[in-house]
Design a protein around this motif. Structure first.
Motif, mmCIF file in Angstrom:
data_model
loop_
_atom_site.group_PDB
_atom_site.id
_atom_site.type_symbol
_atom_site.label_atom_id
_atom_site.label_comp_id
_atom_site.label_asym_id
_atom_site.label_seq_id
_atom_site.Cartn_x
_atom_site.Cartn_y
_atom_site.Cartn_z
ATOM 1 N N LYS A 223 -41.958 -19.451 31.110
ATOM 2 C CA LYS A 223 -42.502 -19.635 29.769
ATOM 3 C C LYS A 223 -41.691 -20.684 29.021
ATOM 4 O O LYS A 223 -40.464 -20.735 29.126
ATOM 5 C CB LYS A 223 -42.475 -18.321 28.978
ATOM 6 N N TYR A 250 -55.307 -12.173 36.572
ATOM 7 C CA TYR A 250 -54.021 -12.060 35.892
ATOM 8 C C TYR A 250 -54.265 -12.281 34.400
ATOM 9 O O TYR A 250 -54.890 -13.264 34.008
ATOM 10 C CB TYR A 250 -53.031 -13.106 36.408
ATOM 11 N N THR A 252 -52.726 -12.571 30.430
ATOM 12 C CA THR A 252 -51.536 -12.901 29.658
ATOM 13 C C THR A 252 -51.951 -13.335 28.261
ATOM 14 O O THR A 252 -53.122 -13.649 28.018
ATOM 15 C CB THR A 252 -50.724 -14.019 30.339
ATOM 16 N N GLN A 260 -47.094 -22.025 29.941
ATOM 17 C CA GLN A 260 -46.715 -21.057 30.961
ATOM 18 C C GLN A 260 -47.028 -21.631 32.337
ATOM 19 O O GLN A 260 -47.988 -22.400 32.504
ATOM 20 C CB GLN A 260 -47.462 -19.725 30.794
#
Length: 266
Positions: A223, A250, A252, A260
């Motif tokens: 990150k 995934y 996020t 990211q």
């Protein structure tokens, strides 16, 4: 391209677009137009790339550039990017790489590695140094400012892009939901491993769900946020999280103005 196609091995363009041009998606269209002029089967690279702020939409950035150049102790600023010290440049440069990768080009080289490499007009005069780099290795010896030798923020993201999209990576087609105009994504596979990089250039956090083309084993997440850039003792990026085992999707949160990178390359 028309008359000497058989003699040309690779085509090369140098370019310095503006922040608004890239962030709005307009530069992607320009890259596609250039790519269309290259003969089939030939590669095109962006062999020298950075940002300049001459467009009206970038006028505030240009004003800040001019403010920093005025009376600067070791450059006239005649060919510099005085904003390469800033956090946001660590978003702009990987975004430029993503646009190159997603629009049919085969590589991109950032201008430049080290301020000490080059002076305007190759004069060799220290007052003509080109401030564009990830550091200035002669900060203390020549310019009397050891802080110039420190890694600048954009090293963080550029080094990750170079490490986890190495030469020989196959770039995958990606699609982003139409309402997420501020989110950019690039994905690639290398020797059976997958890397996905994302940047949010907007002012609002985004919930992102990636649909993965293959499972990821022992993946790592990096990150780059203004107050979160995990580093080792040498200042090199280290993952925020490790040991992911992912199948299918995934999820996020990609905060506003952040980057990211998810990879299972070891």
């Amino acid at each position: 391209a028309q008359d000497l196609g058989a003699q040309i091995g690779i085509y090369d363009v140098h370019a310095y677009p503006g922040q608004h041009e890239v962030g709005s998606g307009a530069y992607a269209e320009k890259l596609r137009r250039i790519r269309a002029e290259v003969p089939a089967g030939k590669k095109l690279i962006l062999g020298e790339a950075g940002y300049k702020y001459s467009a009206p939409e970038d006028s505030l950035l240009k004003a800040e550039y001019d403010r920093r150049v005025a009376g600067h102790p070791f450059t006239k600023g005649s060919d510099c990017n005085m904003l390469c010290y800033d956090y946001f440049y660590g978003l702009d440069m990987p975004l430029l790489a993503m646009e190159v990768m997603n629009n049919g080009l085969s590589g991109v080289a950032a201008w430049m590695l080290d301020d000490a490499m080059h002076s305007n007009g190759d004069s060799g005069r220290t007052e003509d140094v080109k401030i564009w780099g990830m550091w200035n290795i002669l900060g203390e010896e020549v310019f009397g400012d050891v802080s110039q030798e420190e890694l600048r923020p954009w090293y963080y993201t550029w080094s990750l892009m170079c490490r986890y999209f190495p030469a020989g990576t196959d770039i995958l087609h990606t699609a982003v939901a139409s309402e997420d105009k501020d989110v950019y994504v690039v994905a690639g596979t290398y020797q059976g491993k997958l890397t996905v990089a994302m940047v949010n250039v907007g002012e609002k956090d985004k919930s992102v769900q990636l649909t993965l083309p293959c499972p990821m084993e022992n993946a790592s997440l990096y990150k780059y946020e203004e107050n979160l850039q995990p580093k080792d003792a040498d200042g090199f990026p280290v993952p925020q999280e490790t040991g992911f085992h992912l199948k299918g999707t995934y999820k996020t949160t990609l905060k506003a103005q952040t980057f990211q990178l998810l990879t299972d390359i070891q």
